[in-house]
Write a protein that holds these residues in place. Structure first.
Motif, PDB file in Angstrom:
ATOM      1  N   VAL A 158       0.835  -1.206   0.000  1.00 57.19           N
ATOM      2  CA  VAL A 158       0.000   0.000   0.000  1.00 57.19           C
ATOM      3  C   VAL A 158       0.868   1.254   0.000  1.00 57.19           C
ATOM      4  N   ASP A 159       1.943   1.237   0.794  1.00 59.10           N
ATOM      5  CA  ASP A 159       2.854   2.391   0.822  1.00 59.10           C
ATOM      6  C   ASP A 159       3.414   2.688  -0.565  1.00 59.10           C
ATOM      7  N   ILE A 160       3.813   1.645  -1.279  1.00 57.84           N
ATOM      8  CA  ILE A 160       4.385   1.826  -2.613  1.00 57.84           C
ATOM      9  C   ILE A 160       3.325   2.378  -3.572  1.00 57.84           C
ATOM     10  N   MET A 161       2.107   1.872  -3.458  1.00 55.37           N
ATOM     11  CA  MET A 161       1.038   2.347  -4.342  1.00 55.37           C
ATOM     12  C   MET A 161       0.710   3.819  -4.106  1.00 55.37           C
ATOM     13  N   LEU A 162       0.817   4.275  -2.862  1.00 52.20           N
ATOM     14  CA  LEU A 162       0.441   5.648  -2.523  1.00 52.20           C
ATOM     15  C   LEU A 162       1.593   6.634  -2.633  1.00 52.20           C
ATOM     16  N   ASP A 163       2.815   6.144  -2.616  1.00 50.72           N
ATOM     17  CA  ASP A 163       3.972   7.029  -2.615  1.00 50.72           C
ATOM     18  C   ASP A 163       4.064   7.802  -3.936  1.00 50.72           C
ATOM     19  N   PRO A 164       4.311   9.124  -3.892  1.00 49.20           N
ATOM     20  CA  PRO A 164       4.450   9.906  -5.128  1.00 49.20           C
ATOM     21  C   PRO A 164       5.562   9.400  -6.034  1.00 49.20           C
ATOM     22  N   HIS A 165       6.576   8.753  -5.445  1.00 52.44           N
ATOM     23  CA  HIS A 165       7.665   8.198  -6.246  1.00 52.44           C
ATOM     24  C   HIS A 165       7.418   6.722  -6.587  1.00 52.44           C
ATOM     25  N   GLY A 166       6.279   6.196  -6.135  1.00 51.92           N
ATOM     26  CA  GLY A 166       5.897   4.829  -6.475  1.00 51.92           C
ATOM     27  C   GLY A 166       4.844   4.861  -7.559  1.00 51.92           C
ATOM     28  N   LEU A 167       3.643   4.350  -7.232  1.00 47.98           N
ATOM     29  CA  LEU A 167       2.573   4.339  -8.229  1.00 47.98           C
ATOM     30  C   LEU A 167       1.681   5.577  -8.137  1.00 47.98           C
ATOM     31  N   ALA A 168       1.835   6.345  -7.073  1.00 46.89           N
ATOM     32  CA  ALA A 168       1.168   7.650  -6.932  1.00 46.89           C
ATOM     33  C   ALA A 168      -0.354   7.564  -7.015  1.00 46.89           C
ATOM     34  N   PHE A 169      -0.932   6.524  -6.441  1.00 45.16           N
ATOM     35  CA  PHE A 169      -2.387   6.453  -6.341  1.00 45.16           C
ATOM     36  C   PHE A 169      -2.886   7.473  -5.315  1.00 45.16           C
ATOM     37  N   SER A 170      -4.097   7.942  -5.516  1.00 41.64           N
ATOM     38  CA  SER A 170      -4.758   8.733  -4.495  1.00 41.64           C
ATOM     39  C   SER A 170      -5.073   7.830  -3.298  1.00 41.64           C
ATOM     40  N   GLN A 171      -5.096   8.398  -2.096  1.00 43.89           N
ATOM     41  CA  GLN A 171      -5.330   7.599  -0.890  1.00 43.89           C
ATOM     42  C   GLN A 171      -6.685   6.906  -0.907  1.00 43.89           C
ATOM     43  N   ASN A 172      -7.678   7.518  -1.523  1.00 40.29           N
ATOM     44  CA  ASN A 172      -9.008   6.908  -1.531  1.00 40.29           C
ATOM     45  C   ASN A 172      -9.209   5.924  -2.673  1.00 40.29           C
ATOM     46  N   LYS A 173      -8.122   5.580  -3.374  1.00 43.20           N
ATOM     47  CA  LYS A 173      -8.203   4.624  -4.475  1.00 43.20           C
ATOM     48  C   LYS A 173      -7.559   3.283  -4.143  1.00 43.20           C
ATOM     49  N   VAL A 174      -7.055   3.136  -2.926  1.00 37.37           N
ATOM     50  CA  VAL A 174      -6.446   1.870  -2.504  1.00 37.37           C
ATOM     51  C   VAL A 174      -7.128   1.440  -1.205  1.00 37.37           C
ATOM     52  N   THR A 175      -7.783   0.288  -1.245  1.00 34.11           N
ATOM     53  CA  THR A 175      -8.574  -0.182  -0.110  1.00 34.11           C
ATOM     54  C   THR A 175      -8.167  -1.602   0.263  1.00 34.11           C
ATOM     55  N   VAL A 207      -8.982  -7.839  14.604  1.00 34.68           N
ATOM     56  CA  VAL A 207      -8.999  -6.579  15.350  1.00 34.68           C
ATOM     57  C   VAL A 207      -7.608  -5.993  15.605  1.00 34.68           C
ATOM     58  N   PRO A 208      -6.612  -6.743  16.123  1.00 39.37           N
ATOM     59  CA  PRO A 208      -5.290  -6.129  16.347  1.00 39.37           C
ATOM     60  C   PRO A 208      -4.662  -5.621  15.053  1.00 39.37           C
ATOM     61  N   GLU A 209      -4.832  -6.376  13.976  1.00 49.85           N
ATOM     62  CA  GLU A 209      -4.249  -5.967  12.698  1.00 49.85           C
ATOM     63  C   GLU A 209      -4.985  -4.756  12.123  1.00 49.85           C
ATOM     64  N   ILE A 210      -6.296  -4.663  12.360  1.00 48.77           N
ATOM     65  CA  ILE A 210      -7.043  -3.471  11.940  1.00 48.77           C
ATOM     66  C   ILE A 210      -6.456  -2.238  12.622  1.00 48.77           C
ATOM     67  N   GLN A 211      -6.227  -2.337  13.926  1.00 48.28           N
ATOM     68  CA  GLN A 211      -5.662  -1.200  14.653  1.00 48.28           C
ATOM     69  C   GLN A 211      -4.294  -0.831  14.088  1.00 48.28           C
ATOM     70  N   ARG A 212      -3.474  -1.829  13.807  1.00 45.20           N
ATOM     71  CA  ARG A 212      -2.152  -1.531  13.269  1.00 45.20           C
ATOM     72  C   ARG A 212      -2.256  -0.897  11.886  1.00 45.20           C
ATOM     73  N   PHE A 213      -3.128  -1.428  11.043  1.00 50.33           N
ATOM     74  CA  PHE A 213      -3.298  -0.865   9.703  1.00 50.33           C
ATOM     75  C   PHE A 213      -3.723   0.599   9.788  1.00 50.33           C
ATOM     76  N   LEU A 214      -4.693   0.885  10.654  1.00 49.35           N
ATOM     77  CA  LEU A 214      -5.171   2.261  10.781  1.00 49.35           C
ATOM     78  C   LEU A 214      -4.098   3.181  11.355  1.00 49.35           C
ATOM     79  N   ASN A 215      -3.223   2.640  12.172  1.00 50.75           N
ATOM     80  CA  ASN A 215      -2.131   3.445  12.737  1.00 50.75           C
ATOM     81  C   ASN A 215      -1.044   3.733  11.717  1.00 50.75           C
ATOM     82  N   GLU A 216      -0.767   2.775  10.835  1.00 52.95           N
ATOM     83  CA  GLU A 216       0.435   2.843  10.005  1.00 52.95           C
ATOM     84  C   GLU A 216       0.189   3.110   8.527  1.00 52.95           C
ATOM     85  N   SER A 217      -1.042   2.963   8.057  1.00 53.87           N
ATOM     86  CA  SER A 217      -1.284   3.082   6.623  1.00 53.87           C
ATOM     87  C   SER A 217      -2.242   4.223   6.307  1.00 53.87           C
ATOM     88  N   LYS A 218      -2.049   4.810   5.148  1.00 54.51           N
ATOM     89  CA  LYS A 218      -2.960   5.843   4.657  1.00 54.51           C
ATOM     90  C   LYS A 218      -3.973   5.264   3.673  1.00 54.51           C
TER      91      LYS A 218
END
Length: 245
Positions: A39-56, A63-74
């Motif tokens: 996801v980071d690579i897809m959203l990074d301007p130097h990667g695939l530069a997707f908009s944040q609302n285009k990668v789901t 539940v623990p992984e949901i919390q981690r995803f919400l903490n660490e991913s855009k």
């Protein structure tokens, strides 16, 4: 799974991927390290530069992984809800036996709207597969409305793609439309996802070779059918017996 495409023209034509959804290939959050990196690579301007609302990323509810995803991913988060009670959800989604609806909805309430995301992902996306006689009642709609009043969310009603060997049936189109109407009239945001690919056994939940039983995996162990459904089936059987007598 999802890769929306649009056609570009000009000096030739090509397909451009416009959105990506992680689902349909196992539980993404079971592989959270790789998913976060992708996801980071897809959203990074130097990667695939997707908009944040285009990668789901879609999850069944770890539940623990949901919390981690919400903490660490855009990236955006979607949750396969598919039921409005623990009894039904534990029957059709075994993950609910570990992380029940109170825990699942709790972590979502704690994190939505995502205040650090600006206009992106202010609401959680709930996917809800429509199963005839199991999760499509007026009471189910009322319980979804109650959930919608505790957090910003959007419901996406999904046709169940019937396949050989399944004990489930899809709710009929009129029932699905009426279910959506109840949600919308109650103030919830709700859409209906149209099914595609079922004529080739290539729709959501159908990928496989039904003509090759040797390739089938054994089904996972299941809980006893919920009491409400057993009682309804017994009552229907009794009525049929009376009619035949």
């Amino acid at each position: 799974e999802g890769a929306g495409k649009k056609n570009k023209t000009g000096g030739g034509s090509f397909d451009e991927v416009t959105n990506v959804v992680f689902m349909g290939m196992g539980e993404p959050l079971h592989n959270i390290e790789a998913v976060l990196a992708a996801v980071d690579i897809m959203l990074d301007p130097h990667g695939l530069a997707f908009s944040q609302n285009k990668v789901t990323v879609s999850t069944s509810g770890l539940v623990p992984e949901i919390q981690r995803f919400l903490n660490e991913s855009k990236g955006c988060l979607a949750v396969s809800l598919n039921a409005t009670t623990d009894e039904i959800r534990s029957w059709i989604m075994p993950i609910n036996r570990k992380y029940n609806m109170e825990k699942l909805l709790g972590v979502l309430r704690d994190n939505f709207p995502r205040v650090d995301m600006g206009r992106q992902q202010r609401q959680v996306f709930f996917e809800y597969i429509m199963l005839a006689g199991i999760n499509d009642s007026s009471e189910d709609a009322a319980r979804l409305l109650a959930i919608s009043r505790t957090m910003p969310c959007k419901f996406n009603l999904i046709y169940f793609n019937t396949h050989e060997g399944s004990e489930f049936r899809c709710s009929d189109p009129d029932t699905i439309k009426a279910f959506r109407r109840k949600l919308v009239e109650g103030g919830a945001m709700c859409t209906i996802r149209q099914s595609r690919g079922d004529e080739e056994m290539a729709a959501c939940g159908q990928l496989g070779s039904p003509e090759s039983p040797e390739d089938w995996k054994p089904p996972p162990p299941k809980m006893k059918k919920p009491k409400r459904l057993r009682e309804a089936e017994a009552a229907a059987g009794a009525e049929r017996g009376k009619a035949a007598a």
